[in-house]
Design an enzyme around this catalytic site. Structure first.
Site, PDB file in Angstrom:
ATOM      1  N   HIS A 193     -60.684 -59.811  59.944  1.00  0.00           N
ATOM      2  CA  HIS A 193     -59.851 -60.632  60.815  1.00  0.00           C
ATOM      3  C   HIS A 193     -59.321 -61.861  60.056  1.00  0.00           C
ATOM      4  CE1 HIS A 193     -59.130 -61.679  65.323  1.00  0.00           C
ATOM      5  NE2 HIS A 193     -58.161 -62.179  64.567  1.00  0.00           N
ATOM      6  N   ALA A 223     -53.114 -56.888  65.006  1.00  0.00           N
ATOM      7  CA  ALA A 223     -53.010 -57.468  66.357  1.00  0.00           C
ATOM      8  C   ALA A 223     -54.396 -57.632  66.970  1.00  0.00           C
ATOM      9  CB  ALA A 223     -52.118 -56.599  67.227  1.00  0.00           C
ATOM     10  N   ARG A 224     -54.865 -56.608  67.650  1.00  0.00           N
ATOM     11  CA  ARG A 224     -56.200 -56.631  68.242  1.00  0.00           C
ATOM     12  C   ARG A 224     -56.812 -55.234  68.153  1.00  0.00           C
ATOM     13  NH1 ARG A 224     -56.303 -61.053  67.455  1.00  0.00           N
ATOM     14  NH2 ARG A 224     -56.672 -62.845  68.792  1.00  0.00           N
ATOM     15  N   GLU A 244     -66.223 -57.282  66.974  1.00  0.00           N
ATOM     16  CA  GLU A 244     -66.179 -58.035  65.712  1.00  0.00           C
ATOM     17  C   GLU A 244     -67.416 -58.896  65.560  1.00  0.00           C
ATOM     18  OE1 GLU A 244     -62.433 -60.089  65.312  1.00  0.00           O
ATOM     19  OE2 GLU A 244     -61.306 -58.224  65.318  1.00  0.00           O
TER      20      GLU A 244
END
Ligand SMILES: NC(=O)c1ccc[n+]([C@@H]2O[C@H](COP(=O)([O-])OP(=O)(O)OC[C@H]3O[C@@H](n4cnc5c(N)ncnc54)[C@H](O)[C@@H]3O)[C@@H](O)[C@H]2O)c1
Ligand SMILES: O=C(O)[C@H](O)COP(=O)(O)O
Length: 592
Positions: free
Chosen positions: A328, A279-280, A309
Site C-alpha cells: 500500500h 485503488a482498494r 492489510e
C-alpha cells in the site's frame, strides 16, 4: 419561474393595522456577497479549552506542527482496537490513514466528545461514515495531495509488470541469469482500460497516453468532456473488459464496486490481460483473481492494496509467481505525505474552530461567503424551531413541520441546507438529550419521524438580503398557547433579521415584534388599558429586566397578544401572578 404570492398581515407595536400585498419577481442577478470568510460554530469545542487530537498513524511533520499550534497532539501509533476505543473518549479529533478502522464502536466509545475524524488521504472506506453522521461527528479527508503519487505508482506497476521487473530482480538476487524467461510485452499501441476516471484515474490516463498507449476509461459518473479533453474514450464496463490489454483500477471501494472483478468479469476479459490495482483490495474478488491467474486468463497482476492489510502470510496471491506486490505504497512519497499532512491538519483545525470544511465527507460544503451572509438567519431558524416546539402541548408529538423561506432571490440563489439543519436542531434539542448539528440533523430528524418540508415564497423587493422572513409551522398538534395556532390550524411562528439580529415577528395570526434573546413571555389578553403596567410591575418586583415588549391586536378593544422579551428567567411565582391578572386569557413562558 412560478409566481407565488401571499397576503401578509402586520400589526406594528403602535397597534396600527397594515395589510400588505407581496408578489413575486423573477429570479434576480446574483448580488455581491461579503468577502471576509466567517466561522460558524456548529462543531466548535468549548471556548478556552485546548482540544486534543489523536494521531493514530504516521503523519508528515508539517501537519503535526500545525496541529500543535492549536491543540494537544497525541501521536499514538499501532493502537489495538480496544486501546483506540479507550483513548477516544478523551479526544476531540482523530487523524488516521488507511490502517486504522474507525468503527461504530469507536464513535460509541467517544461518548459525544469526538467532533472530527480526519482521514489523511482519499479513501474513507476504513471509516464508518453512517456511524460518524449518527454521532454528529464530521469526517474530512485530504483528497488531492496524494493524487500524483498514486498515479505515478500505478504507472510504476504498469511498466514493472510489462517487463517483469520484480520477478527478474528476485531472480538475479537469487544468483540466476534468466534472460529468456523474463521477456516482456511492449506498452506502445496497447489498450489500457482505466476503471474509475477520477483524480488518480485521469492522471494515469494522461501518463499512459504519453507512453503511446490507447486509453479507454469506464466510469459511470465521469463527464465525457473531461475524458475527451485528454483523448480518452469513456466506454461501458463490458467494452472495457473485452478490449483491454491492461486494466488499471481507480474507483473507490463502495457497495457497488465491492468485488466488481469477480469470476464473471474475468470470464469476459481478453486472455492474457494484465491487471493493476492501486485503488482498494476489495474491488477484486481475490479468490477469483487467483483462479484467473492459475488458468492463464490473467497473465499478470500488480497489487498495491489488499482486502485484508497486511495480507496474511499464507496469501496465495502475494506468493504467486505472476503477481507483483507493494505494501500500500500509492500515497507514500515524501512530497505526498507532507502535502496530505498539511491538508488534513488544516481541515481538522478548521473544523474544531467551527468552520465548515471544504473537504467534508458527511456534511454539506457551504462556501465561507455564503456562511457569512446566512449566519444571522442560522440563529433565527434555530430560535424559531425552539419557540415552535415549546408551543406544542404535551403529548401532541411533532411530526409535520413546514419551513417557509420568503426571499426576493431566485430559488437557485439560496442554499437552505444549513437553515433546515438549524430548524431541526431547534425543534429537537429542547425536547431531547441529543446533540444536533449540521452533520447529523437530517439523520436525527428522520430517526425521530420528523417530516420537514421546505417552501419558497419569491417576494417583490430588494434581493440584497438573502431572506425577508422565515416561517416555521407545525401541523397536526395542539398548542399550549392557543393563539399560536394560525388560521390554517398550525402552530406558526415567523421571524426576520433586523439590524443583524433575529426577531420574532408573528405568532399564530398575531403580528409581534421582539428580539429573540434571553427568554420570552407570550400573553393573550382582552385589549384594555393598564395590562402592560401590571405585567411590568410583577417582573420589576423580581428584578427581571424586560428587554423588549410588543403588543399586536386584531382591532382596538378586542384581543391582543403581548410579547415580552426577558433578560432573566422569572420565578414560578411571578409567572403565576401574571396568569392571575384578570384580563389575561392565556400565557406561556418560552426559553430561547
Ligand atoms: N494505493 C494508494 O495508496 C492510493 C492512493 C490514493 C488513492 N487511492 C485510491 O484510489 C481510488 C481513486 O482515488 P481518487 O482520488 O481518484 O478518487 P476520485 O473520487 O477522484 O475518483 C474515483 C472515481 O471512481 C468513479 N467510480 C465510482 N464508482 C464507480 C464504478 N462503479 N465504476 C467505475 N468508476 C466508478 C467515480 O465516479 C470517480 O470518478 C480510491 O479508491 C482511493 O482510495 C489509493
Ligand atoms: O486512499 C488513500 O489516500 C490511499 O490509499 C493512501 O492511504 P494511506 O494514507 O494509508 O497511505
Amino acid at each position: 419561474m412560478s409566481v407565488i404570492s401571499s397576503w401578509n398581515l402586520t400589526i406594528s407595536l403602535n397597534t396600527t393595522l397594515s395589510l400588505s400585498w407581496r408578489s413575486s419577481l423573477p429570479s434576480r442577478a446574483i448580488f455581491p456577497r461579503p468577502k471576509k470568510p466567517k466561522t460558524l460554530v456548529v462543531l466548535a469545542i468549548a471556548l478556552g479549552a485546548k482540544p486534543t487530537v489523536l494521531v493514530s498513524e504516521k503523519l508528515g511533520d508539517a501537519g503535526i506542527q500545525l496541529l500543535k499550534t492549536f491543540a494537544n497532539v497525541d501521536c499514538s501509533y499501532n493502537l489495538s482496537p480496544e486501546e483506540l476505543c479507550t483513548k477516544i473518549s478523551l479526544c476531540d479529533a482523530l487523524i488516521v490513514r488507511s490502517g486504522t478502522k474507525v468503527t461504530r464502536e469507536v464513535f460509541e466509545s467517544a461518548m459525544g466528545r469526538l467532533k472530527v475524524v480526519g482521514r489523511a488521504g482519499v479513501g474513507i472506506d476504513n471509516v464508518d461514515i453512517s456511524a460518524a453522521t449518527e454521532h454528529g461527528c464530521l469526517v474530512v479527508n485530504a483528497p488531492t495531495a496524494n493524487t500524483i503519487a498514486a498515479a505515478e505508482h500505478g504507472i510504476a506497476l504498469l511498466t514493472a509488470v510489462s517487463r517483469n521487473v520484480a520477478q527478474a530482480d528476485a531472480s538475479v538476487k537469487a544468483g540466476k541469469w534468466e534472460r529468456n524467461k523474463y521477456v516482456g510485452v511492449s506498452l506502445v499501441g496497447k489498450t489500457l482500460a482505466v476503471m474509475g476516471f477520477g483524480k488518480v484515474g485521469s492522471e494515469v490516463a494522461r501518463r499512459a497516453k504519453g507512453l503511446g498507449m490507447q486509453v479507454i476509461a469506464h466510469d459511470p459518473y465521469a463527464p465525457a468532456d473531461r475524458a475527451r479533453a485528454i483523448g480518452v474514450e469513456l466506454v461501458s464496463f463490458e467494452e472495457a473488459l473485452t478490449t483491454a490489454d491492461f486494466i488499471s483500477l481507480h474507483m473507490p471501494l463502495t457497495l457497488a464496486t465491492s468485488k466488481m472483478f469477480n469470476d464473471e468479469a474475468f470470464s469476459r476479459v481478453k486472455k492474457g490481460v494484465r491487471i493493476i490495482n492501486v485503488a482498494r483490495g476489495g474491488v477484486i474478488d481475490e479468490e477469483a483473481l487467483l483462479r484467473a491467474l492459475d488458468s492463464g486468463i490473467v497473465a499478470q497482476a500488480a497489487l498495491d492494496v489488499f482486502t485484508e492489510e497486511p495480507p496474511p502470510q499464507e496469501n496465495k496471491l502475494v506468493r504467486h509467481e505472476n503477481v507483483t506486490v507493494t505494501p500500500h505504497l500509492g500515497a507514500s512519497t515524501t512530497e505526498a505525505q507532507e502535502g496530505v499532512a498539511l491538508e488534513i491538519a488544516e481541515a481538522v483545525v478548521g473544523a474544531l474552530k467551527g468552520e465548515l470544511a471544504a473537504t467534508a465527507v458527511n456534511a454539506p460544503m457551504v462556501p465561507a461567503e455564503v456562511l457569512l451572509e446566512l449566519s444571522p438567519y442560522v440563529a433565527l431558524t434555530e430560535k424559531l424551531g425552539r419557540l415552535a416546539v415549546q408551543l406544542v402541548a404535551g403529548g401532541s408529538g411533532v411530526k409535520f413541520v413546514k419551513v417557509t423561506y420568503a426571499s426576493a432571490r431566485g430559488p437557485d440563489d439560496l442554499d437552505t441546507r444549513l437553515l433546515r439543519a438549524m430548524v431541526t436542531k431547534g425543534l429537537i434539542e429542547p425536547i431531547s438529550s441529543v446533540f444536533v448539528n449540521l452533520v447529523n440533523a437530517d439523520f436525527i430528524g428522520k430517526q425521530r419521524g420528523l417530516r420537514l418540508t421546505e417552501e419558497r415564497i419569491v417576494l417583490d423587493g430588494s434581493p440584497e438580503k438573502p431572506l425577508e422572513f422565515i416561517q416555521v409551522r407545525i401541523a397536526n398538534v395542539e398548542s399550549k398557547f392557543a393563539s399560536a395556532i394560525s388560521n390554517s390550524g398550525e402552530i406558526t411562528v415567523e421571524g426576520r433579521v433586523k439590524d443583524g439580529k433575529p426577531h420574532l415577528t408573528k405568532v399564530g395570526s398575531f403580528g409581534v415584534d421582539v428580539s429573540l434573546e434571553g427568554s420570552i413571555v407570550l400573553c393573550r389578553q382582552s385589549d384594555q388599558p393598564g395590562i402592560i403596567g401590571k405585567v411590568g410591575n410583577i417582573l420589576s418586583e423580581e428584578n427581571v429586566n424586560v428587554n423588549f415588549m410588543s403588543v399586536g391586536r386584531i382591532a382596538p378593544g378586542k384581543q391582543a397578544v403581548m410579547t415580552i422579551g426577558l433578560d432573566e428567567e422569572p420565578s414560578r411565582d411571578a409567572l403565576k401572578k401574571i396568569g392571575e391578572i384578570t384580563a389575561v386569557e392565556e400565557f406561556v413562558f418560552l426559553k430561547l
